[in-house]
Design an enzyme around this catalytic site. Structure first.
Site, PDB file in Angstrom:
ATOM      1  N   ARG A  73       0.838  -1.210   0.000  1.00  0.00           N
ATOM      2  CA  ARG A  73       0.000   0.000   0.000  1.00  0.00           C
ATOM      3  C   ARG A  73       0.874   1.261   0.000  1.00  0.00           C
ATOM      4  NH1 ARG A  73      -2.365   3.302   4.136  1.00  0.00           N
ATOM      5  NH2 ARG A  73      -4.406   4.151   3.544  1.00  0.00           N
ATOM      6  N   GLY A  83       4.776   9.846  -8.962  1.00  0.00           N
ATOM      7  CA  GLY A  83       5.788   8.873  -9.313  1.00  0.00           C
ATOM      8  C   GLY A  83       6.496   8.391  -8.059  1.00  0.00           C
ATOM      9  N   ASP A  85       8.898   8.469  -5.705  1.00  0.00           N
ATOM     10  CA  ASP A  85      10.000   9.346  -5.311  1.00  0.00           C
ATOM     11  C   ASP A  85      10.172   9.417  -3.799  1.00  0.00           C
ATOM     12  OD1 ASP A  85       7.758  10.779  -4.581  1.00  0.00           O
ATOM     13  OD2 ASP A  85       8.377  12.653  -5.537  1.00  0.00           O
ATOM     14  N   ASN A 102      -3.312   8.800   4.620  1.00  0.00           N
ATOM     15  CA  ASN A 102      -2.056   8.252   5.117  1.00  0.00           C
ATOM     16  C   ASN A 102      -1.872   8.385   6.625  1.00  0.00           C
ATOM     17  OD1 ASN A 102      -1.010   7.524   2.526  1.00  0.00           O
ATOM     18  ND2 ASN A 102      -0.513   9.670   2.144  1.00  0.00           N
ATOM     19  N   HIS A 201      -6.021  -6.182  -2.353  1.00  0.00           N
ATOM     20  CA  HIS A 201      -6.944  -6.138  -1.211  1.00  0.00           C
ATOM     21  C   HIS A 201      -7.306  -7.531  -0.710  1.00  0.00           C
ATOM     22  CE1 HIS A 201      -8.536  -1.760  -1.876  1.00  0.00           C
ATOM     23  NE2 HIS A 201      -7.267  -1.813  -1.538  1.00  0.00           N
TER      24      HIS A 201
END
Length: 335
Positions: A73, A83, A85, A102, A201
């Protein structure tokens, strides 16, 4: 499905033709077409890098097998924004990790930090945090599901991370199939890749608030989401009474912490936990993909590997762009 939704899915399928078809004619080592990344990037500069990451993942999973889902995840949440990074790792009051998507739910950070510290001790300022996340996601998929693929590397770490970049880009648990297809198409990924990566999932957990709207006061005409299997809905209500913030498994069909194609059998039976899972049955295109993935787990595993490589090759920083962080949560001094 609405005509506008069908048009979006058709548009996304064009992305499938443009972006994915060349991948099917290559092996995984060269799957990142038109990408400066390459397999074995650290063969000379830090030959132990991938082994260190793999051992860190295996060690973490021996303590908590659910960490594999968290690392996969994390990779998805990092790569899908700007992207791969490692911007999702930067720690500041306005960074991506403070987003509702998050904050409090990123898992596996300690695995990345442990691997990074060991790599820095052997190969200072050489291996990017972005590549460590990519290696760790691959090793998680292999340990949890036997899915192995070579990871093209050479990514650089980003210098910026903004909470404002998360929700405009990241697919969410409450998105329908039309929005999901649009988000993936915007990223340069196909509908087939969207359905394939949803199979992740099969493992992991979710907090009750991320799906509880499906259980209570769903709409003016339905107390609960009618696409949800009634027996499954009652089970979820027992696990998630109103106001609960506890966690439940993402899938009740897959063997515990086993990354496999049983997720698709659940979706077909109305056992998709999120709207974004169950909505895969809302179009004839994606429902056929669900059925195909359910029938052939080996084929799904190969597609999953290719989709992970493809996602990791998009919009990356390479060469002199970005940096190599020495601590994954902090931009290097002087940058």
């Amino acid at each position: 499905m609405s005509s506008s939704g069908s048009k979006l899915l058709t548009l996304a399928m064009l992305c499938f033709i443009i972006f994915l078809c060349p991948l099917f004619s290559t092996d995984l080592a060269s799957a990142a077409v038109a990408s400066p990344l390459k397999v074995g990037f650290y063969k000379e500069s830090c030959p132990s890098a991938e082994t260190i990451v793999r051992k860190s993942v295996e060690k973490a999973m021996s303590r908590d097998a659910t960490i594999a889902a968290g690392i996969i995840r994390m990779y998805f949440h990092d790569c899908f924004i700007k992207g791969c990074d490692a911007s999702v790792l930067l720690d500041s009051p306005t960074a991506e990790r403070t987003s509702k998507a998050n904050n409090g739910s990123l898992r596996g950070l300690e695995v990345i930090d442990e691997a990074k510290a060991q790599i820095e001790a052997q190969c200072p300022a050489t291996v990017s945090c972005a590549d460590i996340i990519a290696f760790a996601a691959r090793d998680s998929a292999y340990t949890a599901g036997g899915i192995y693929y070579a990871v093209p590397a050479g990514r650089r770490d980003g210098l910026f991370s903004s909470v404002n970049d998360v929700f405009p880009n990241l697919p969410g648990p409450d998105h329908n199939v039309t929005i999901l297809a649009e988000k993936f198409a915007n990223k340069g990924m196909s509908v087939d890749e969207m359905v394939t990566l949803s199979g992740a999932h099969a493992i992991g957990v979710a907090h009750c608030p991320t799906f509880s709207k499906r259980l209570y006061n769903f709409s003016a005409t339905h107390a609960q989401d009618p696409s949800l299997d009634p027996d499954y809905a009652e089970l979820l209500k027992m696990r998630c009474p109103p106001g609960a913030t506890t966690m439940v498994p993402l899938s009740d069909l897959a063997p515990q912490n086993r990354l496999d194609n049983k997720y698709y059998a659940g979706v077909r039976k109305g056992l998709g936990l999120f709207t974004s899972d169950q909505t895969l049955m809302d179009s004839s295109l994606t429902s056929k993909m669900v059925a195909d993935n359910e029938k052939d787990g080996a084929s799904w595993g190969r597609k999953f590997a290719k989709a992970m490589v493809h996602l990791g090759s998009l919009d990356v920083l390479t060469g002199e762009i970005g940096e190599i962080r020495t601590i994954c949560s902090k931009v290097a001094p002087g940058q």
